[in-house]
Design an enzyme around this catalytic site. Structure first.
Site, PDB file in Angstrom:
ATOM      1  N   TYR A 186       0.830  -1.203   0.000  1.00  0.00           N
ATOM      2  CA  TYR A 186       0.000   0.000   0.000  1.00  0.00           C
ATOM      3  C   TYR A 186       0.867   1.257   0.000  1.00  0.00           C
ATOM      4  O   TYR A 186       0.555   2.249  -0.661  1.00  0.00           O
ATOM      5  CB  TYR A 186      -0.941   0.005   1.194  1.00  0.00           C
ATOM      6  CG  TYR A 186      -1.865   1.200   1.247  1.00  0.00           C
ATOM      7  CD1 TYR A 186      -2.689   1.522   0.168  1.00  0.00           C
ATOM      8  CD2 TYR A 186      -1.917   2.021   2.369  1.00  0.00           C
ATOM      9  CE1 TYR A 186      -3.533   2.621   0.208  1.00  0.00           C
ATOM     10  CE2 TYR A 186      -2.763   3.122   2.421  1.00  0.00           C
ATOM     11  CZ  TYR A 186      -3.568   3.424   1.334  1.00  0.00           C
ATOM     12  OH  TYR A 186      -4.399   4.519   1.382  1.00  0.00           O
ATOM     13  N   GLU A 215     -14.078  -1.761   5.859  1.00  0.00           N
ATOM     14  CA  GLU A 215     -14.043  -0.437   5.239  1.00  0.00           C
ATOM     15  C   GLU A 215     -15.347  -0.262   4.483  1.00  0.00           C
ATOM     16  O   GLU A 215     -15.836  -1.203   3.850  1.00  0.00           O
ATOM     17  CB  GLU A 215     -12.846  -0.319   4.294  1.00  0.00           C
ATOM     18  CG  GLU A 215     -12.724   1.027   3.611  1.00  0.00           C
ATOM     19  CD  GLU A 215     -11.409   1.179   2.865  1.00  0.00           C
ATOM     20  OE1 GLU A 215     -11.447   1.652   1.707  1.00  0.00           O
ATOM     21  OE2 GLU A 215     -10.352   0.820   3.419  1.00  0.00           O
ATOM     22  N   ARG A 258       1.232   6.801  -6.780  1.00  0.00           N
ATOM     23  CA  ARG A 258       0.059   7.650  -6.999  1.00  0.00           C
ATOM     24  C   ARG A 258       0.417   9.120  -6.801  1.00  0.00           C
ATOM     25  O   ARG A 258       0.090   9.971  -7.643  1.00  0.00           O
ATOM     26  CB  ARG A 258      -1.073   7.235  -6.059  1.00  0.00           C
ATOM     27  CG  ARG A 258      -2.285   8.158  -6.121  1.00  0.00           C
ATOM     28  CD  ARG A 258      -3.501   7.600  -5.417  1.00  0.00           C
ATOM     29  NE  ARG A 258      -3.298   7.341  -3.997  1.00  0.00           N
ATOM     30  CZ  ARG A 258      -4.269   6.923  -3.161  1.00  0.00           C
ATOM     31  NH1 ARG A 258      -5.496   6.724  -3.633  1.00  0.00           N
ATOM     32  NH2 ARG A 258      -4.019   6.687  -1.887  1.00  0.00           N
ATOM     33  N   ARG A 287     -11.781  12.699   1.795  1.00  0.00           N
ATOM     34  CA  ARG A 287     -12.739  11.812   2.473  1.00  0.00           C
ATOM     35  C   ARG A 287     -14.068  11.710   1.732  1.00  0.00           C
ATOM     36  O   ARG A 287     -14.808  10.747   1.907  1.00  0.00           O
ATOM     37  CB  ARG A 287     -12.993  12.308   3.899  1.00  0.00           C
ATOM     38  CG  ARG A 287     -11.750  12.432   4.753  1.00  0.00           C
ATOM     39  CD  ARG A 287     -11.101  11.089   5.014  1.00  0.00           C
ATOM     40  NE  ARG A 287      -9.918  11.223   5.861  1.00  0.00           N
ATOM     41  CZ  ARG A 287      -9.112  10.232   6.205  1.00  0.00           C
ATOM     42  NH1 ARG A 287      -9.355   9.015   5.751  1.00  0.00           N
ATOM     43  NH2 ARG A 287      -8.061  10.444   6.968  1.00  0.00           N
ATOM     44  N   TYR A 311      -1.103  12.864   6.425  1.00  0.00           N
ATOM     45  CA  TYR A 311      -0.692  11.872   7.419  1.00  0.00           C
ATOM     46  C   TYR A 311       0.794  12.023   7.742  1.00  0.00           C
ATOM     47  O   TYR A 311       1.600  12.368   6.868  1.00  0.00           O
ATOM     48  CB  TYR A 311      -0.935  10.450   6.870  1.00  0.00           C
ATOM     49  CG  TYR A 311      -2.323   9.896   7.111  1.00  0.00           C
ATOM     50  CD1 TYR A 311      -3.323  10.641   7.703  1.00  0.00           C
ATOM     51  CD2 TYR A 311      -2.633   8.598   6.730  1.00  0.00           C
ATOM     52  CE1 TYR A 311      -4.587  10.135   7.907  1.00  0.00           C
ATOM     53  CE2 TYR A 311      -3.896   8.065   6.927  1.00  0.00           C
ATOM     54  CZ  TYR A 311      -4.872   8.844   7.518  1.00  0.00           C
ATOM     55  OH  TYR A 311      -6.123   8.337   7.721  1.00  0.00           O
TER      56      TYR A 311
END
Length: 353
Positions: A157, A338, A164, A231, A218
């Site tokens: 990830y 999730e 990305r 979000r 983060y």
């Protein structure tokens, strides 16, 4: 298969076999058919037609598919590795990138295959959108091979997040955080990275959750590059307002909550979705959005947790729309569930759960 009432953008549900029998892509207003449970990549099968977006995850329950449609005529095309269908205002595309030597070697130098292929996938997406002037990414779904595995001493990830964000930076897509799209990223057993995306000419309003740190901010403990998504996203199409809620988990601030407790993680996820719904209502200046009016996709890690997750959701919400349950690994090894959601898209011909 019933025809959906046309809106600028809508989603309906149908049994997959029925949709394929009628081959709904022949209809000029269909942007994409999203299917689940495709055959393993090792099995010989014909290449999916343009507009079939396959999700390599097992679906728990009836074999339904999602049919994305618009009120405008749609055409099919290819762009390098991307297959897509587009109308004057929207595009729904899919890109698959094979990952070489997924096991990797810890002693290797240079970027991993997953990082390189992720960056390539997003660079192709951004180049396409710039070429056809559908400049805005509205919603992205990422299907990542063995998302929690480690190669080259870095979790997959986190490798994905480097690739990305490199593409976002290269195409100057981080200068305006309001244009960062809603997204989901979960793990699969497929041997390739698969990215589905919806884009359009409309300008979305990025939504954040006051209970959480923005993902793109983060701290470094979560990897060399932060996850690049908002979000949620709110889109005003005039006669239609659409809400996209990203894959949402049991995270407060930036910390995982309730490790090992699937029921508690489900409750925390819904608390977070409720906070995003409140933000959407604030932006829309109305109370149009409600937990019971959303359509949900629920990703669960372990089969033995599914009954607990269903029970919690049945207690907390009673959506009139279809809820899809898919088994998938989640972006953090300590997360068991999730949930993503949408509003304002459901065809009025649908309403089953």
């Amino acid at each position: 298969m019933r025809a959906s009432r046309r809106a600028p953008l809508s989603v309906s549900y149908a049994p997959t076999a029925e949709a394929m029998e009628h081959f709904a892509l022949r209809r000029e207003h269909i942007l994409s058919i999203v299917t689940f449970n495709p055959l393993p990549t090792s099995e010989a099968r014909p290449e999916a037609p343009r507009g079939i977006a396959e999700i390599p995850l097992p679906l728990s329950g009836p074999d339904n598919c999602e049919i994305w449609s618009t009120d405008q005529p749609v055409v099919s095309a290819d762009f390098f590795d991307i297959t897509y269908r587009r109308s004057p205002d929207f595009i729904f595309g899919s890109i698959t990138q094979a990952i070489a030597c997924p096991a990797g070697q810890n002693g290797d130098h240079g970027p991993s295959s997953l990082q390189v292929r992720t960056e390539e996938a997003y660079r192709q997406i951004f180049t396409l959108l710039e070429d056809i002037e559908h400049h805005r990414l509205l919603r992205v779904w990422n299907w990542i091979p063995d998302i929690n595995s480690n190669t080259r001493e870095l979790e997959h990830y986190r490798q994905f997040n480097i690739g990305r964000q490199n593409a976002f930076i290269a195409h100057n897509r981080l200068s305006d955080t309001g244009s960062i799209p809603a997204a989901t990223a979960v793990g699969t057993r497929a041997e390739a990275l698969i990215v589905h995306f919806l884009a359009g000419r409309c300008i979305p309003v990025a939504l954040e959750n006051p209970r959480q740190v923005e993902a793109y901010r983060y701290p470094e403990k979560y990897g060399p590059r932060s996850p690049t998504f908002s979000r949620g996203g709110w889109i005003d199409l005039g006669p239609q307002n659409i809400l996209f809620i990203s894959g949402t988990a049991s995270i407060v601030g930036h910390s995982t909550m309730h490790a090992g407790d699937a029921a508690a993680q489900t409750r925390e996820s819904i608390h977070n979705i409720a906070a995003i719904v409140a933000e959407a209502n604030r932006v829309a200046r109305s109370d149009v959005y409600d937990l019971n009016l959303l359509s949900y996709r629920v990703y669960f890690r372990n089969k033995q947790d599914l009954a607990k997750i269903r029970a919690e959701l049945d207690r907390l919400i009673q959506p009139f729309a279809t809820t899809l349950y898919l088994q998938a690994d989640i972006c953090r090894a300590d997360l068991l569930v999730e949930i993503e959601a949408t509003a304002g898209l459901l065809s009025r011909d649908d309403g089953h759960r």
